[in-house]
Write a protein that holds these residues in place. Structure first.
Motif, mmCIF file in Angstrom:
data_model
loop_
_atom_site.group_PDB
_atom_site.id
_atom_site.type_symbol
_atom_site.label_atom_id
_atom_site.label_comp_id
_atom_site.label_asym_id
_atom_site.label_seq_id
_atom_site.Cartn_x
_atom_site.Cartn_y
_atom_site.Cartn_z
ATOM 1 N N PRO A 133 38.473 43.151 18.982
ATOM 2 C CA PRO A 133 39.047 44.453 18.612
ATOM 3 C C PRO A 133 40.549 44.555 18.872
ATOM 4 C CG PRO A 133 37.693 44.623 20.599
ATOM 5 C CD PRO A 133 37.432 43.276 20.022
ATOM 6 N N GLU A 134 41.035 43.964 19.979
ATOM 7 C CA GLU A 134 42.463 44.074 20.276
ATOM 8 C C GLU A 134 43.294 43.313 19.248
ATOM 9 O OE1 GLU A 134 40.192 43.092 22.478
ATOM 10 O OE2 GLU A 134 40.149 44.677 24.005
ATOM 11 N N LEU A 135 42.848 42.097 18.923
ATOM 12 C CA LEU A 135 43.568 41.330 17.904
ATOM 13 C C LEU A 135 43.564 42.066 16.573
ATOM 14 C CD1 LEU A 135 42.393 37.630 18.484
ATOM 15 C CD2 LEU A 135 44.580 38.642 19.106
ATOM 16 N N ASN A 136 42.414 42.553 16.157
ATOM 17 C CA ASN A 136 42.317 43.224 14.868
ATOM 18 C C ASN A 136 43.189 44.474 14.821
ATOM 19 O OD1 ASN A 136 40.274 41.288 14.612
ATOM 20 N ND2 ASN A 136 39.021 42.607 13.335
ATOM 21 N N ALA A 177 46.402 39.823 5.250
ATOM 22 C CA ALA A 177 46.418 38.726 6.218
ATOM 23 C C ALA A 177 44.991 38.467 6.678
ATOM 24 C CB ALA A 177 47.320 39.051 7.408
ATOM 25 N N HIS A 178 44.793 37.287 7.254
ATOM 26 C CA HIS A 178 43.474 36.838 7.709
ATOM 27 C C HIS A 178 43.227 37.339 9.126
ATOM 28 C CE1 HIS A 178 40.178 33.685 7.640
ATOM 29 N NE2 HIS A 178 40.220 34.023 8.928
ATOM 30 N N LEU A 179 42.222 38.198 9.317
ATOM 31 C CA LEU A 179 41.897 38.708 10.641
ATOM 32 C C LEU A 179 41.006 37.735 11.406
ATOM 33 C CD1 LEU A 179 41.315 42.538 10.157
ATOM 34 C CD2 LEU A 179 43.450 41.250 10.382
ATOM 35 N N ALA A 180 41.043 37.856 12.725
ATOM 36 C CA ALA A 180 40.328 36.912 13.583
ATOM 37 C C ALA A 180 38.823 36.995 13.398
ATOM 38 C CB ALA A 180 40.692 37.168 15.042
ATOM 39 N N GLU A 200 47.780 47.081 12.510
ATOM 40 C CA GLU A 200 48.997 47.867 12.716
ATOM 41 C C GLU A 200 50.225 47.139 12.172
ATOM 42 O OE1 GLU A 200 49.133 48.834 16.848
ATOM 43 O OE2 GLU A 200 47.625 50.433 16.676
ATOM 44 N N ALA A 201 50.238 45.801 12.304
ATOM 45 C CA ALA A 201 51.351 45.027 11.739
ATOM 46 C C ALA A 201 51.378 45.160 10.216
ATOM 47 C CB ALA A 201 51.223 43.560 12.147
ATOM 48 N N ARG A 207 56.019 38.530 12.720
ATOM 49 C CA ARG A 207 56.701 38.724 14.000
ATOM 50 C C ARG A 207 55.991 39.733 14.907
ATOM 51 N NH1 ARG A 207 61.616 36.403 14.551
ATOM 52 N NH2 ARG A 207 62.590 35.558 12.681
ATOM 53 N N THR A 208 55.081 40.512 14.351
ATOM 54 C CA THR A 208 54.408 41.531 15.159
ATOM 55 C C THR A 208 52.894 41.360 15.222
ATOM 56 O OG1 THR A 208 54.269 43.058 13.265
ATOM 57 C CG2 THR A 208 56.205 43.238 14.681
ATOM 58 N N ALA A 209 52.325 40.461 14.418
ATOM 59 C CA ALA A 209 50.882 40.268 14.418
ATOM 60 C C ALA A 209 50.423 39.593 15.714
ATOM 61 C CB ALA A 209 50.467 39.439 13.214
ATOM 62 N N PHE A 210 49.145 39.696 16.007
ATOM 63 C CA PHE A 210 48.561 39.160 17.234
ATOM 64 C C PHE A 210 47.855 37.819 17.010
ATOM 65 C CE2 PHE A 210 49.863 43.055 18.663
ATOM 66 C CZ PHE A 210 49.310 43.505 19.853
ATOM 67 N N PHE A 211 47.106 37.698 15.929
ATOM 68 C CA PHE A 211 46.271 36.520 15.700
ATOM 69 C C PHE A 211 47.135 35.319 15.344
ATOM 70 C CE2 PHE A 211 42.720 34.581 12.929
ATOM 71 C CZ PHE A 211 42.202 33.901 14.005
#
Length: 594
Positions: free
Chosen positions: A183-186, A131-134, A191-192, A37-41
């Motif tokens: 960088p913003e997505l990561n 989790a899988h980062l972009a 942080e999530a 609910r808070t992740a970006f990617f």
């Protein structure tokens, strides 16, 4: 021996055990909810490619979120890697960032945030997630299928303390976010993960305050023992023996075309123990399709054995997932092989090998457990990375798309269409978001129209998905099944292979392999993926004719398909079953087959 393992276990009454068992599971699920609910990617917040849970001081799984199957059991190996690296240098207030596949990680892109939980000055547990980062700053954006070694896969965060005794390491984090394409997505995703692990640690401390450490930890071990007994009881029902799967083949290693990689699986069952033996599989390769033993190969075995023997849909009692599910399952994979590579081999695209191995376990146990397995599946994750550079900002955009595959037919039911199979368990991303966020248009996204694999219970259908690029960009693919068809069982037909085709803006076509890195697309180019279709279960002539007629009316088959493959004759005007003609057709077909 860890603090937790060495402590005497308190006797736990059944009611308290169920209450605490439920609490463990709820904490893990709440952690996962926070992440997606808070992740970006997109692959985290939409597809739910994540895992979260609670673990003992020595890394045994107490409870996990049961999200993506590849993370079901993998986080414990991350923690053992952290412990191996730091030893006793683990303190209250530390927070670890870890993704080293040679110290327990599933692969480089799956980043873990782990928080040690102390009580009365002792390390008693962990709250951790992954989790899988972009992007990890690898040789290609989003995915990296043909990396030569682990250094080419991106940044290795080998058990880094991003907080030490409660003090954040800002300079380290500046380096972490300053050396990736996104960088913003990561930052948002880490942080999530951090927030979710902190939440898990707080919730677990709440249990310790209410019940005491001896009761909580005693319940954790009793819950593991309970699950172990459940699985062992089911395994014990199968006759002892060695069960070999037919050899299956991966398309290639993403570099050396026309050189398929063999996957050999034998399942050995003795008493209440079961071993997945991968001896004889292809040696390790100089690309990223190798599968790390601890973080991926073993997890594939844990997942598929639990799925076969303790399917929640067929058991009345609640079946949690924890360390007890792993204890009866053993894995043999020679060092230096595809499933146990040596440092510094790359492992980014390890999912391909794991899926084929899990599918092979199903095929190996088909004769022993005909009502608990399915025919061959798509056995791929079919993950695609689209990327490009925004002209205005000169910043990268990265989008990872997961295309569903299919399951094979199973006893009493057809194979499932258009769904993540085996260890994937990932949801699809909405087309609307893809088109709003990136310079692409999805022009086709539907079930494949070539028809499912015939069988008494037919195979599932994969999808066809076509995307047109509106600007310049690149595509990287980590897919499978363009060579080896999903296997039919008990007389069912084999399924259909996958394909990848690029249609240039000028109308010319290019066929691509299943795995490739940074293929250039120009504005107006269109790329189409077709995912594999699962195999059939049982002879097609035994399929209920009414089900065949329904498939024709649903446009999954033509009337000609029905007659040729199933011996089913339909009225050409109404598409209703002609029972008498069908009986004659099947009798004639049976005589020919006999």
């Amino acid at each position: 021996m860890s603090e937790t393992a060495s402590r005497p276990r308190a006797e736990i009454d059944p009611m308290t055990l169920r209450v605490l068992g439920g609490a463990f599971g709820s904490i893990a699920k709440e952690m996962a909810q926070v992440i997606f609910r808070t992740a970006f990617f997109q692959i985290i917040r939409e597809a739910e490619d994540l895992g979260a849970g609670l673990f003992t001081a020595d890394g045994q799984e107490i409870a996990e979120s049961e999200t993506t199957a590849m993370h079901c059991g993998s986080i414990g190996s991350y923690l053992r890697g952290i412990i191996e690296i730091h030893g006793d240098d683990i303190h209250d207030g530390d927070v670890f960032l870890h993704n080293d596949p040679f110290h327990g990680a599933s692969h480089m892109a799956d980043v873990c945030i782990a928080i040690p939980i102390f009580w009365d000055g002792r390390l008693v547990a962990w709250a951790a997630d992954t989790a899988h980062l972009a992007d990890l700053g690898s040789a290609s954006a989003g995915l990296c299928t043909d990396a030569f070694d682990t250094y080419a896969e991106g940044r290795n965060y080998q058990a880094l303390k991003i907080e030490a005794r409660g003090v954040p390491n800002e300079e380290l984090m500046r380096h972490v976010f300053g050396n990736v394409r996104t960088p913003e997505l990561n930052r948002g995703d880490i942080e999530a993960l951090y927030t979710a692990s902190q939440l898990g640690a707080r919730r677990f401390r709440g249990l310790l305050e209410k019940y005491g450490a001896d009761v909580v930890l005693g319940a954790a071990h009793a819950w593991m023992d309970h699950c172990e007994r459940l699985l062992r009881a089911e395994i014990a029902k199968v006759p002892d023996g060695d069960y070999a799967a037919p050899v299956q083949w991966m398309d290639d290693d993403a570099k050396h075309r026309d050189h398929p990689l063999n996957v050999n699986v034998t399942v050995r069952k003795r008493g209440s123990d079961i071993t997945v033996d991968l001896t004889g599989s292809h040696p390790e390769v100089e690309t990223a399709v190798n599968s790390p033993l601890e973080g991926s190969t073993k997890i594939a075995a844990y997942f598929i054995i639990r799925t076969i023997f303790l399917d929640q849909a067929t058991h009345d009692a609640f079946i949690p997932n924890n360390e007890g599910m792993f204890r009866p399952v053993h894995v043999e994979a020679p060092e230096g092989s595809l499933f146990n590579p040596r440092f510094p081999r790359a492992t980014y695209a390890r999912f391909c090998a794991c899926q084929i191995a899990a599918d092979s376990v199903l095929l190996a146990l088909a004769d022993a457990l005909p009502e608990q397995v399915c025919a061959g599946t798509g056995a791929e994750v079919h993950v695609i990375a689209f990327s490009g550079i925004d002209e205005a900002s000169r910043r990268y955009w990265v989008y990872v798309q997961v295309n569903e595959s299919s399951w094979g037919g199973r006893f009493g039911k057809d194979g499932m269409d258009s769904i993540g199979c085996l260890m994937e368990n990932i949801r699809n991303n909405p087309i609307e978001e893809e088109e709003m966020s990136f310079p692409v248009r999805v022009e086709r996204y539907e079930l494949r129209d070539e028809g499912p694999a015939p069988g008494r219970w037919r195979g599932g259908l994969g999808v066809v998905r076509a995307t047109r690029f509106l600007g310049e960009g690149w595509v990287t693919s980590e897919a499978e099944r363009q060579l080896d068809r999903p296997k039919g069982i008990f007389g069912g037909h084999d399924g259909r292979t996958a394909s990848t085709t690029v249609t240039r803006a000028d109308g010319s076509e290019v066929s691509l392999p299943s795995k490739f890195t940074t293929f250039k697309l120009e504005p107006g180019d269109r790329i189409e993926f077709r995912t594999a279709c699962g195999g059939g279960y049982g002879p097609a002539l035994e399929r209920d004719p009414q089900l065949v007629a329904r498939d024709v009316r649903d446009e999954l088959l033509t009337a000609a398909d029905a007659r040729r493959d199933y011996g089913v004759v339909l009225d050409p005007a109404t598409l209703e079953l002609d029972a008498a003609a069908t009986a004659r057709e099947r009798a004639a077909a049976g005589a020919v087959l006999g």
